[in-house]
Design a protein around this motif. Structure first.
Motif, PDB file in Angstrom:
ATOM      1  N   THR A   1       1.619   5.644  -1.386  1.00  0.00           N
ATOM      2  CA  THR A   1       1.198   6.879  -2.014  1.00  0.00           C
ATOM      3  C   THR A   1       2.281   7.285  -2.988  1.00  0.00           C
ATOM      4  O   THR A   1       3.457   7.327  -2.618  1.00  0.00           O
ATOM      5  CB  THR A   1       1.015   7.984  -0.962  1.00  0.00           C
ATOM      6  OG1 THR A   1       0.145   7.501   0.047  1.00  0.00           O
ATOM      7  CG2 THR A   1       0.423   9.231  -1.578  1.00  0.00           C
TER       8      THR A   1
ATOM      9  N   GLN B   1      -2.329  -7.126   1.943  1.00  0.00           N
ATOM     10  CA  GLN B   1      -3.392  -6.111   2.029  1.00  0.00           C
ATOM     11  C   GLN B   1      -4.751  -6.780   2.213  1.00  0.00           C
ATOM     12  O   GLN B   1      -4.957  -7.908   1.782  1.00  0.00           O
ATOM     13  CB  GLN B   1      -3.397  -5.257   0.761  1.00  0.00           C
ATOM     14  CG  GLN B   1      -2.117  -4.490   0.529  1.00  0.00           C
ATOM     15  CD  GLN B   1      -1.825  -3.516   1.646  1.00  0.00           C
ATOM     16  OE1 GLN B   1      -2.705  -2.788   2.089  1.00  0.00           O
ATOM     17  NE2 GLN B   1      -0.601  -3.505   2.134  1.00  0.00           N
TER      18      GLN B   1
ATOM     19  N   ARG C   1      -2.988   7.406  -4.522  1.00  0.00           N
ATOM     20  CA  ARG C   1      -2.837   6.313  -3.564  1.00  0.00           C
ATOM     21  C   ARG C   1      -2.975   5.000  -4.319  1.00  0.00           C
ATOM     22  O   ARG C   1      -3.798   4.873  -5.208  1.00  0.00           O
ATOM     23  CB  ARG C   1      -3.905   6.404  -2.471  1.00  0.00           C
ATOM     24  CG  ARG C   1      -3.713   7.654  -1.613  1.00  0.00           C
ATOM     25  CD  ARG C   1      -4.233   7.426  -0.223  1.00  0.00           C
ATOM     26  NE  ARG C   1      -5.682   7.331  -0.170  1.00  0.00           N
ATOM     27  CZ  ARG C   1      -6.338   6.674   0.792  1.00  0.00           C
ATOM     28  NH1 ARG C   1      -5.681   6.044   1.725  1.00  0.00           N
ATOM     29  NH2 ARG C   1      -7.643   6.665   0.798  1.00  0.00           N
TER      30      ARG C   1
ATOM     31  N   ALA D   1       0.879  -1.165   0.000  1.00  0.00           N
ATOM     32  CA  ALA D   1       0.000   0.000   0.000  1.00  0.00           C
ATOM     33  C   ALA D   1       0.909   1.204   0.000  1.00  0.00           C
ATOM     34  O   ALA D   1       1.899   1.233   0.723  1.00  0.00           O
ATOM     35  CB  ALA D   1      -0.879   0.007   1.241  1.00  0.00           C
TER      36      ALA D   1
ATOM     37  N   TRP E   1      -2.724   0.561  -4.223  1.00  0.00           N
ATOM     38  CA  TRP E   1      -2.667  -0.699  -3.479  1.00  0.00           C
ATOM     39  C   TRP E   1      -2.477  -1.842  -4.460  1.00  0.00           C
ATOM     40  O   TRP E   1      -3.012  -1.812  -5.561  1.00  0.00           O
ATOM     41  CB  TRP E   1      -3.974  -0.960  -2.718  1.00  0.00           C
ATOM     42  CG  TRP E   1      -4.282  -0.031  -1.618  1.00  0.00           C
ATOM     43  CD1 TRP E   1      -4.029  -0.220  -0.292  1.00  0.00           C
ATOM     44  CD2 TRP E   1      -4.954   1.234  -1.705  1.00  0.00           C
ATOM     45  NE1 TRP E   1      -4.483   0.854   0.433  1.00  0.00           N
ATOM     46  CE2 TRP E   1      -5.053   1.755  -0.400  1.00  0.00           C
ATOM     47  CE3 TRP E   1      -5.476   1.972  -2.751  1.00  0.00           C
ATOM     48  CZ2 TRP E   1      -5.651   2.975  -0.123  1.00  0.00           C
ATOM     49  CZ3 TRP E   1      -6.072   3.189  -2.483  1.00  0.00           C
ATOM     50  CH2 TRP E   1      -6.148   3.674  -1.172  1.00  0.00           C
ATOM     51  N   SER E   2      -1.732  -2.860  -4.040  1.00  0.00           N
ATOM     52  CA  SER E   2      -1.592  -4.045  -4.874  1.00  0.00           C
ATOM     53  C   SER E   2      -1.600  -5.261  -3.966  1.00  0.00           C
ATOM     54  O   SER E   2      -1.078  -5.209  -2.843  1.00  0.00           O
ATOM     55  CB  SER E   2      -0.277  -3.969  -5.641  1.00  0.00           C
ATOM     56  OG  SER E   2       0.063  -5.255  -6.095  1.00  0.00           O
ATOM     57  N   ASP E   3      -2.223  -6.372  -4.425  1.00  0.00           N
ATOM     58  CA  ASP E   3      -2.209  -7.569  -3.587  1.00  0.00           C
ATOM     59  C   ASP E   3      -1.127  -8.545  -4.041  1.00  0.00           C
ATOM     60  O   ASP E   3      -1.038  -9.645  -3.535  1.00  0.00           O
ATOM     61  CB  ASP E   3      -3.590  -8.235  -3.560  1.00  0.00           C
ATOM     62  CG  ASP E   3      -3.897  -8.953  -4.869  1.00  0.00           C
ATOM     63  OD1 ASP E   3      -3.224  -8.636  -5.865  1.00  0.00           O
ATOM     64  OD2 ASP E   3      -4.789  -9.800  -4.878  1.00  0.00           O
TER      65      ASP E   3
ATOM     66  N   SER F   1     -11.713   6.568  -8.115  1.00  0.00           N
ATOM     67  CA  SER F   1     -11.134   5.304  -7.685  1.00  0.00           C
ATOM     68  C   SER F   1     -11.161   4.331  -8.835  1.00  0.00           C
ATOM     69  O   SER F   1     -12.177   4.211  -9.513  1.00  0.00           O
ATOM     70  CB  SER F   1     -11.933   4.703  -6.525  1.00  0.00           C
ATOM     71  OG  SER F   1     -11.693   5.407  -5.363  1.00  0.00           O
TER      72      SER F   1
ATOM     73  N   THR G   1       4.083   0.797   2.365  1.00  0.00           N
ATOM     74  CA  THR G   1       4.064  -0.298   3.316  1.00  0.00           C
ATOM     75  C   THR G   1       3.986  -1.572   2.501  1.00  0.00           C
ATOM     76  O   THR G   1       3.039  -1.761   1.747  1.00  0.00           O
ATOM     77  CB  THR G   1       2.843  -0.231   4.231  1.00  0.00           C
ATOM     78  OG1 THR G   1       2.514   1.133   4.448  1.00  0.00           O
ATOM     79  CG2 THR G   1       3.086  -0.909   5.539  1.00  0.00           C
TER      80      THR G   1
ATOM     81  N   LYS H   1      -5.660  -1.318  -6.828  1.00  0.00           N
ATOM     82  CA  LYS H   1      -6.587  -0.214  -6.639  1.00  0.00           C
ATOM     83  C   LYS H   1      -5.808   1.084  -6.696  1.00  0.00           C
ATOM     84  O   LYS H   1      -4.698   1.176  -6.175  1.00  0.00           O
ATOM     85  CB  LYS H   1      -7.287  -0.350  -5.283  1.00  0.00           C
ATOM     86  CG  LYS H   1      -8.180   0.824  -4.953  1.00  0.00           C
ATOM     87  CD  LYS H   1      -8.986   0.562  -3.691  1.00  0.00           C
ATOM     88  CE  LYS H   1      -9.684   1.847  -3.278  1.00  0.00           C
ATOM     89  NZ  LYS H   1     -10.763   1.640  -2.342  1.00  0.00           N
TER      90      LYS H   1
ATOM     91  N   LEU I   1     -10.190  -4.499  -0.189  1.00  0.00           N
ATOM     92  CA  LEU I   1      -9.753  -3.314  -0.930  1.00  0.00           C
ATOM     93  C   LEU I   1      -9.906  -3.524  -2.417  1.00  0.00           C
ATOM     94  O   LEU I   1     -10.098  -2.584  -3.180  1.00  0.00           O
ATOM     95  CB  LEU I   1      -8.278  -3.038  -0.634  1.00  0.00           C
ATOM     96  CG  LEU I   1      -7.929  -2.263   0.612  1.00  0.00           C
ATOM     97  CD1 LEU I   1      -6.427  -2.267   0.801  1.00  0.00           C
ATOM     98  CD2 LEU I   1      -8.438  -0.855   0.505  1.00  0.00           C
TER      99      LEU I   1
END
Lengths: 280, 354
Positions: free
Chosen positions: B61, B236, B91, B59, B93-95, B112, B232, B101, B240
């Protein structure tokens, strides 16, 4: 034996002192009128948005657009709109009455002569101010929630990120916003309290505190002031809309809270410095 | 009085603590000493970057800053903001398994983009719309948003310029709280470019490029910078990467995408002159007048007259737009040349390609 008891300084329990200060503050008609006026603001906004209907756009962070059919956004919008001037005005008013007002009436002299430490006196006064500040924010939020539910309606909170939060989560977010806004307003009130300790004219306190907020806001909007912007309170105030994102980006909210705490420490220290050197 | 002095001291101390706290808050987060990391050669580092195929779950930015010094173009509105000196945050996010996202905050609300493995959802809060498109993961990778991922951007640049550049590892630093190696790509002395160096910060642990900075000649601050300001790495929350359109939203399903690159008229007519850092893109502008959003046709020459300065030479005459790391020339007869090079190189290229 009786003499031995009297030799010890009599200390009123702190709880009773705090309760007395709060009662004293809240019984002032101006405090009640100010709180009532603040409660009216979300209602007026709600009516305006209900009349504008689905076509409403714009607003801070596009929040008016997010409001349509989404009542739980109204308290956040209301707090956002009142934070730049009216809420600091309420906090400064309480701070002006706390020391300068008592000074003007000659009642501060009695408190200074009493065998009470000046730190304790300031703590009780600051507590009274804090109660007014958070009560004011809470009143805005509650009035916003009720108006939002009645006029706009809602089945939970649709965040700016497009997720839908349950009612409990929505109330938690609003609670977070109340806490955060309270810290910001209390920071201004602390600066006002410092001025309040230095003067005996409550009007001076109001003028200085409002000038402090407005000049900060103007400077933060000027170009080429990037170096000073991290020091100013209002630069962090935009981050209130972050509570409507999912997940909440905490960095800016936390940073502005710490900034507000720094301002509070500065204000209360200056107030203590003046109060402890004041002659009865 | 002793007691009085003590309380004044306490008050002064409290004020100092408050002011110091403000100063600490105002300090840029990257300030700090360089971390100590085992030495690594540039080749090893580049190779480890290129072989890192999988992106871990994270996660973060991403912050992009632009100090190009381009002239502000009237009438572009929101898009003009990104041309002029600015910075923007996304921002992300990746799994680690292809789902992701993106959230783009803006003044007019928030956008989003969620990819849940099968469907790409694009939500705009300002007008409550959701655009839904079914895409295979391969196509998703080509989504233009992918360029804002510094991992992809840095990899592309390394591959592109390694043969005309000196590559070295120049110490270590901290980016988004993580220790990084700094890979520096500088043009060889024979290159006629306005760029001084490109600096890529590679995470010491995961070998992910975390920051890409482009420096021009004669300036200490990066001209262009894109990189993580917060990161981070770790698993995740799966929720999300799921998206359910909210109750008040209008959902539209996107048509399968046409290959837009083919439709762009300028693209087919353009070619490159020179190679390496002094590559110049030369081409011909579309002859049909471009139309803006509201359907009014705009004459590109009229717009250029407003923002560019006229130049002329043996190659013809036209207008030039200068930025801090490059130049562009548009001639009267509609040809153009763009490159991260001085004006002279551009006009030479125009002459050659005549």
């Amino acid at each position: 034996m009786t003499a031995a008891v009297l030799d010890r300084p009599l200390r009123a329990p702190l709880g009773r002192l705090l309760a007395a200060e709060v009662r004293w503050t809240l019984r002032r008609p101006r405090t009640i009128i100010a709180l009532a006026a603040l409660a009216l603001a979300p209602v007026l906004m709600g009516i305006g948005i209900a009349i504008a209907g689905e076509g409403s756009r714009g607003g801070p962070g596009g929040l008016f657009g997010a409001l349509a059919g989404n009542g739980f956004v109204l308290p956040i919008v209301a707090m956002y709109m009142l934070l730049p001037v009216l809420l600091p005005l309420l906090g400064s008013m309480a701070a002006a009455d706390a020391l300068a007002g008592e000074s003007a009436h000659g009642t501060l002299r009695g408190l200074l002569l009493a065998p009470v430490s000046r730190g304790r006196l300031l703590a009780v006064k600051a507590f009274g101010v804090a109660v007014v500040v958070w009560l004011g924010v809470l009143v805005v939020a509650l009035s916003g929630v009720v108006t939002g539910l009645v006029l706009v309606g809602s089945n939970g909170l649709i965040t700016l990120s497009g997720t839908t939060l349950s009612v409990a989560d929505a109330l938690l977010r609003i609670g977070l916003a109340v806490l955060w806004v309270g810290f910001q307003v209390f920071a201004v009130a602390s600066i006002a309290l410092a001025v309040s300790a230095w003067t005996e004219h409550p009007l001076v306190v109001l003028a200085v505190a409002l000038a402090f907020v407005l000049v900060s806001a103007v400077v933060s909007a000027l170009p080429n002031t990037e170096w000073i912007q991290p020091y100013l309170l209002p630069t962090g105030w935009m981050s209130l809309t972050d509570v409507l994102r999912d997940p909440v980006p905490g960095t800016e909210l936390l940073r502005s809270t710490v900034k507000a705490l720094c301002y509070s420490v500065i204000g209360l220290s200056l107030a203590y410095g003046r109060l402890s050197t004041k002659d009865g | 009085m002793n007691r009085k002095r003590a309380s004044v001291t306490a008050a002064v101390a409290g004020t100092v603590v408050g002011v110091a706290g403000l100063a600490v808050l105002a300090m840029p987060a990257s300030a700090g000493s360089a971390p100590v990391l085992p030495a690594v050669s540039a080749e090893q580092l580049v190779q480890s970057v290129l072989t890192t195929k999988s992106v871990p779950a994270f996660a973060g930015t991403v912050r992009g800053t632009n100090n190009l010094g381009l002239p502000s173009v009237p009438g572009l509105g929101e898009a003009g903001k990104f041309l002029a000196n600015s910075s923007a945050e996304v921002r992300i996010w990746s799994d680690g398994e292809g789902r992701g996202k993106l959230e783009l905050p803006s003044n007019s609300g928030s956008e989003s983009i969620v990819y849940d493995g099968k469907t790409l959802w694009d939500w705009k809060s300002s007008d409550h719309t959701v655009r839904k498109s079914e895409q295979s993961p391969a196509e998703h990778r080509e989504h233009p948003q992918a360029a804002s991922d510094p991992a992809t951007a840095a990899k592309q640049i390394i591959e592109l310029i390694s043969k005309d550049s000196t590559v070295k590892v120049d110490g270590t630093a901290t980016v988004a709280g993580r220790s990084v190696y700094q890979l520096v790509l500088a043009p060889k002395p024979s290159e006629r470019t306005m760029l001084r160096e490109v600096r890529i910060s590679v995470d010491a642990e995961t070998k992910l490029p975390l920051q890409l900075s482009v420096y021009g000649n004669g300036s200490a601050d990066p001209v262009l910078q894109i990189g993580f300001s917060e990161l981070t790495i770790g698993a995740q929350d799966a929720s999300l990467f799921q998206f359910t359109p909210p109750a008040n939203a209008t959902v539209t399903t996107a048509e399968p995408k046409q290959d837009k690159a083919k439709d762009f008229p300028g693209d087919a007519a353009s070619k490159t002159v020179g190679e390496g850092w002094d590559t110049v893109l030369v081409g011909k502008l579309p002859t049909t007048g471009a139309t803006d959003k509201s359907g009014r046709s705009q004459d590109p020459m009229a717009l250029l007259k407003q923002i560019a300065k006229p130049v002329s030479g043996a190659w013809g005459s036209g207008y030039t737009i200068g930025a801090s790391i490059g130049n562009a020339v548009v001639t009267q007869d509609g040809r153009y040349a763009v490159g991260a090079v001085p004006l002279q190189v551009l006009t030479n290229a125009l002459e050659q390609s005549k």
